[in-house]
Design a protein around this motif. Structure first.
Motif, PDB file in Angstrom:
ATOM      1  N   UNK A 224       0.820  -1.196   0.000  1.00 48.02           N
ATOM      2  CA  UNK A 224       0.000   0.000   0.000  1.00 48.02           C
ATOM      3  C   UNK A 224       0.857   1.249   0.000  1.00 48.02           C
ATOM      4  N   UNK A 225       1.909   1.245  -0.759  1.00 48.58           N
ATOM      5  CA  UNK A 225       2.789   2.396  -0.830  1.00 48.58           C
ATOM      6  C   UNK A 225       2.061   3.588  -1.418  1.00 48.58           C
ATOM      7  N   UNK A 226       2.654   4.772  -1.241  1.00 46.19           N
ATOM      8  CA  UNK A 226       2.034   6.006  -1.706  1.00 46.19           C
ATOM      9  C   UNK A 226       1.958   6.065  -3.209  1.00 46.19           C
ATOM     10  N   UNK A 227       2.725   5.208  -3.880  1.00 48.17           N
ATOM     11  CA  UNK A 227       2.702   5.212  -5.335  1.00 48.17           C
ATOM     12  C   UNK A 227       1.323   4.859  -5.864  1.00 48.17           C
ATOM     13  N   UNK A 228       0.467   4.425  -4.992  1.00 50.39           N
ATOM     14  CA  UNK A 228      -0.879   4.061  -5.410  1.00 50.39           C
ATOM     15  C   UNK A 228      -0.834   2.777  -6.203  1.00 50.39           C
ATOM     16  N   UNK A 229      -1.875   2.489  -6.891  1.00 48.08           N
ATOM     17  CA  UNK A 229      -1.884   1.277  -7.692  1.00 48.08           C
ATOM     18  C   UNK A 229      -2.209   0.071  -6.842  1.00 48.08           C
ATOM     19  N   UNK A 230      -1.720   0.046  -5.650  1.00 49.70           N
ATOM     20  CA  UNK A 230      -2.015  -1.048  -4.745  1.00 49.70           C
ATOM     21  C   UNK A 230      -1.721  -2.378  -5.384  1.00 49.70           C
ATOM     22  N   UNK A 231      -2.445  -3.349  -4.987  1.00 49.15           N
ATOM     23  CA  UNK A 231      -2.228  -4.670  -5.549  1.00 49.15           C
ATOM     24  C   UNK A 231      -3.200  -4.869  -6.692  1.00 49.15           C
TER      25      UNK A 231
END
Lengths: 348, 460
Positions: B4-11
């Motif tokens: 769940x990094x800030x880069x978004x996109x998630x899994x």
């Protein structure tokens, strides 16, 4: 092996009594040689990867835990002994977790004095207006790690920007990296698989992050902290209770038992993966709201924060949104997760 | 963590989506069938579903539709990768286990259909591909009671003879056949060779290389031009993880494609999309006889990985296919396809399909250097600069030309046992390493050809 238990001599210096078996190589050596080998390896990694340049301002992500404490100690020692010419800072995040973070921050405060490094603490309360205690009170113990992980990542970047540092170093060790590589294969995250094994990440972003412990075994870090009697904090977060050891972590520990080199081999594999250029990668943009890097219109932190402030904390978590991690699923099933550190500590 | 990094996109991986479909599907079907009492097959809507075959389709199809679905996966893999053409002669590697049993069954079904078409067509223009079956006896390396082996061979030959017409040739081959061309004491040399390898994982992987060597030998001796393996998703997923753990990240994509033509006889994996649970189900439904040899407990990395992957698969029924799909995004090698067909006998449709599905050359890596022991392509860092190794012994030369994984887990580190190991290697392995060096020399020679005065090399 043959009953010579009492006369073991260090196989490196051939003088002193061997007092430990190096987890990485299984050599029997004395503590002095271990310190030297441990520090030398990290020095070589720093040199060969050109992690720093003279005069750099470098923030050390310090949680008070073993990895970051050893990192702060070793880095300030190398900076002094090998004359790196770096300006080192400690950077901590205060999530606002009573009974956990306040205690570990005390450790960081002591480290500040012990190692003579200036410390900056950024708190969730100041940045986002919420402490983790308040968030947990609102949303309960489910999914709270999502908030914490997303917020921490940004908090570190903001703290680093405040300190005007050129680089941010974190205490991720070889076991962490190997676990991340495996997890990214298991969950099919090709974008992360391609970058998780590099020693420097975020070079296109404002502040590059690097991991000087990339090839350092967790066990050796523990050993170093133990023999050096370093002052660190070792309690699990109270909101991620049952001292999680996920499938993947257990698997890595099993592997290490059979073949210590497996951890390094996983990292080597991760470095050697060649990923097809036609694979769709999420595009890196900036958040329209706060300007932080994001692949969506709003960054994840803003989405979560917006939900919190509007009293809809499930916004950005539920299955209605695509950008949800698999982690929530595993948690919501109430079963053992495949990953170990629930607190997003890999981003720390 | 990184999830769940800030880069978004998630899994955005399939694991999440796939699970959602699995969960939603039964409810959807039960809604449509709300009037009927039992669960009907999603496809034919006539028969009652069977369940227990794992994967995301579990409990959706009736026995018949399940069968045709599984065969469909096989056939799609075969036709779209041009694995078998009418003029081919394929050798099915049959271990007695369920996967290769199903592979054998499907190859037979396909051959039977081709045969029927052949009989029916007036001009008999389309030839029927030939099929042979090979069973390799590895009891020299991992001893099993001779009684058991006899029974196994009997059972296997019975299975093969029952799959007729068309008749299939059966080859029962002991693993020491890899020595048959060099000497008569192959058995002893093989035992000596394996004794030098101390690492349990190394022993298993060494046996794997020898097995392939034996398969290649049989295939080329009897004129086969394809080898069919029964590797299924589950097997391949475990291989992805164990190769990663052994540091073989560079060569990994070579092993997990439908086609592996780095060998003299190309190897094909038509069950690459089938789950082991599906395969077991198929064997159960059709009561296909399989043989399980007794094996001792294994403390190797391979078995640790297999149990880890099996555990994950239990937790999430699409985990294995996610692993294979992830690894599928790694760039394959140029030899991971059947060379383009120019043969006019091959139906146009097959050729066209092959063009469509085949790897584009810009998406694959060409590799000239291979490990002489396991034949995996070598990464740049593993390729040795021979200018520094002038006068060393051939066993040392062999050691340095192997991949780092073989060096660590198979080859002995000291030079005396290494020499012994080298002496006991089958001739074909040694020849492979010499060939590699010769090819390099010849390539160099070609570049300076116009300046050379004599044809030989030994003018000095």
């Amino acid at each position: 092996m043959e009953g010579k238990r009492n006369v073991r001599i260090c196989c490196l210096c051939n003088e002193r009594r061997a007092s430990l078996k190096r987890p990485k190589t299984l050599q029997q050596i004395c503590t002095q040689c271990f310190y030297l080998a441990f520090e030398n390896e990290i020095h070589q990694i720093i040199l060969s990867n050109r992690l720093f340049t003279r005069g750099d301002r470098v923030a050390i992500g310090a949680s008070g835990g073993k990895d970051s404490t050893v990192l702060a100690y070793v880095l300030s020692k190398l900076n002094r002994d090998r004359d790196y010419g770096l300006h080192l800072f400690l950077l901590s995040v205060d999530e606002g977790i009573t009974g956990y973070r306040d205690d570990s921050l005390e450790t960081v405060h002591r480290n500040q004095i012990q190692y003579g490094l200036p410390l900056k603490v950024v708190s969730y309360k100041d940045l986002y207006g919420w402490t983790m205690d308040e968030i947990v009170k609102l949303i309960g113990l489910k999914n709270n790690c999502t908030f914490c992980g997303v917020f921490r990542r940004q908090a570190l970047d903001r703290g680093a920007a405040f300190l005007k540092v050129d680089k941010l170093v974190t205490g991720h060790n070889a076991d962490d990296i190997a676990e991340t590589i495996l997890l990214n294969i298991l969950r099919g995250d090709i974008a992360r698989l391609s970058r998780c094994s590099s020693i420097v990440t975020g070079e296109d972003g404002p502040i590059p992050r690097c991991k000087p412990f990339k090839y350092t075994y967790e066990k050796e870090i523990v050993m170093y902290a133990y023999f050096k009697k370093l002052d660190y904090f070792s309690t699990e977060c109270i909101y991620s209770p049952n001292a999680y050891r996920g499938f993947a972590r257990e698997f890595i520990k099993d592997l290490e038992r059979i073949r210590p080199r497996a951890i390094l081999d996983i990292i080597k594999s991760g470095e050697n993966f060649r990923i097809s250029t036609t694979t769709k990668m999420p595009e890196q943009g900036t958040c329209e709201r706060c300007g932080y890097i994001s692949s969506q219109k709003w960054c994840k932190a803003c989405v979560l924060l917006d939900g919190l402030n509007r009293g809809l904390p499930k916004l950005g978590i539920g299955r209605s949104r695509v950008e949800v991690g698999c982690k929530e699923e595993n948690e919501s099933h109430g079963r053992k997760s495949i990953e170990s550190k629930q607190c997003g500590s890999l981003d720390f | 963590m990184a999830c769940n990094g800030g880069g978004g996109g998630g899994c955005q991986s399939g694991c999440y989506k796939d699970e959602e479909t699995t969960r939603d599907q039964p409810t959807a079907s039960s809604e449509t069938d709300s009037g009927t009492s039992s669960n009907l097959c999603l496809k034919c809507k006539l028969n009652v579903v069977v369940s227990g075959y794992g994967g995301i389709d579990d409990g959706r199809f009736c026995a018949d539709c399940f069968r045709s679905n599984l065969f469909g996966k096989f056939r799609l893999a075969v036709t779209s990768n041009a694995m078998i053409s009418p003029t081919d002669k394929v050798l099915v590697a049959f271990s007695g286990g369920p996967s290769s049993r199903v592979a054998l069954q499907f190859v037979h079904d396909m051959q039977e259909r081709a045969h029927k078409n052949f009989e029916a067509s007036r001009d008999r223009s389309l030839p029927v591909f030939g099929v042979g079956v090979v069973f390799i006896d590895e009891s020299v390396v991992f001893p099993i009671p001779s009684r058991e082996m006899e029974e196994a061979v009997e059972a296997v030959s019975l299975i093969v003879s029952s799959l007729a017409p068309p008749r299939k040739e059966f080859h029962f081959v002991p693993i020491e056949t890899v020595y048959s061309s060099d000497s008569s004491d192959g058995k002893e040399r093989l035992i000596e060779l394996m004794n030098v390898v101390s690492d349990p994982t190394g022993r298993e992987d060494m046996l794997l290389s020898l097995r392939m060597l034996a398969l290649q030998k049989v295939a080329s001796e009897f004129g086969y031009n394809r080898i069919v393996l029964g590797s299924c998703v589950s097997r391949i997923a475990a291989h992805v993880i164990s190769a990663t753990v052994k540091g073989q990240g560079y060569s990994l994509p070579a092993d997990i494609q439908y086609v592996d033509a780095r060998w003299e006889i190309p190897v094909v994996l038509p069950l690459r999309d089938c789950f082991v649970q599906e395969i077991n189900m198929f064997c159960r439904l059709d009561s296909l006889k399989t043989i399980k040899m007794s094996t001792g407990p294994s403390s190797s990395i391979n078995s640790l990985v297999s149990s880890f992957v099996a555990l994950l698969q239990e937790e999430n029924p699409s985990r294995e296919s996610t692993i294979v799909r992830t690894a599928g995004k790694l760039i394959p090698f140029q030899f991971n396809r059947i060379p383009e067909i120019i043969d006019g006998n091959v139906p146009l449709a097959t050729r066209r399909r092959q063009k469509r599905y085949n790897l584009k050359s810009n998406e694959s890596v060409s590799s000239e250097s291979f490990c002489p022991l396991c034949n995996s392509p070598l990464d740049k860092s593993e390729i040795v600069d021979w200018s520094n190794h002038k006068n060393c012994r051939s066993s040392d030369t062999f050691y340095t030309s192997c991949c780092s994984s073989c060096q660590f887990q198979i080859l002995p580190p000291d030079s005396t046992p290494m020499e012994k190991f080298y002496m006991d290697l089958p001739h074909s392995v040694v020849a492979r390493s010499n060939k590699v060096n010769n090819v390099k020399l010849n390539a160099l020679r070609e570049q300076i050809q116009d300046c050379l005065l004599s044809d030989g090399e030994d003018e000095t």
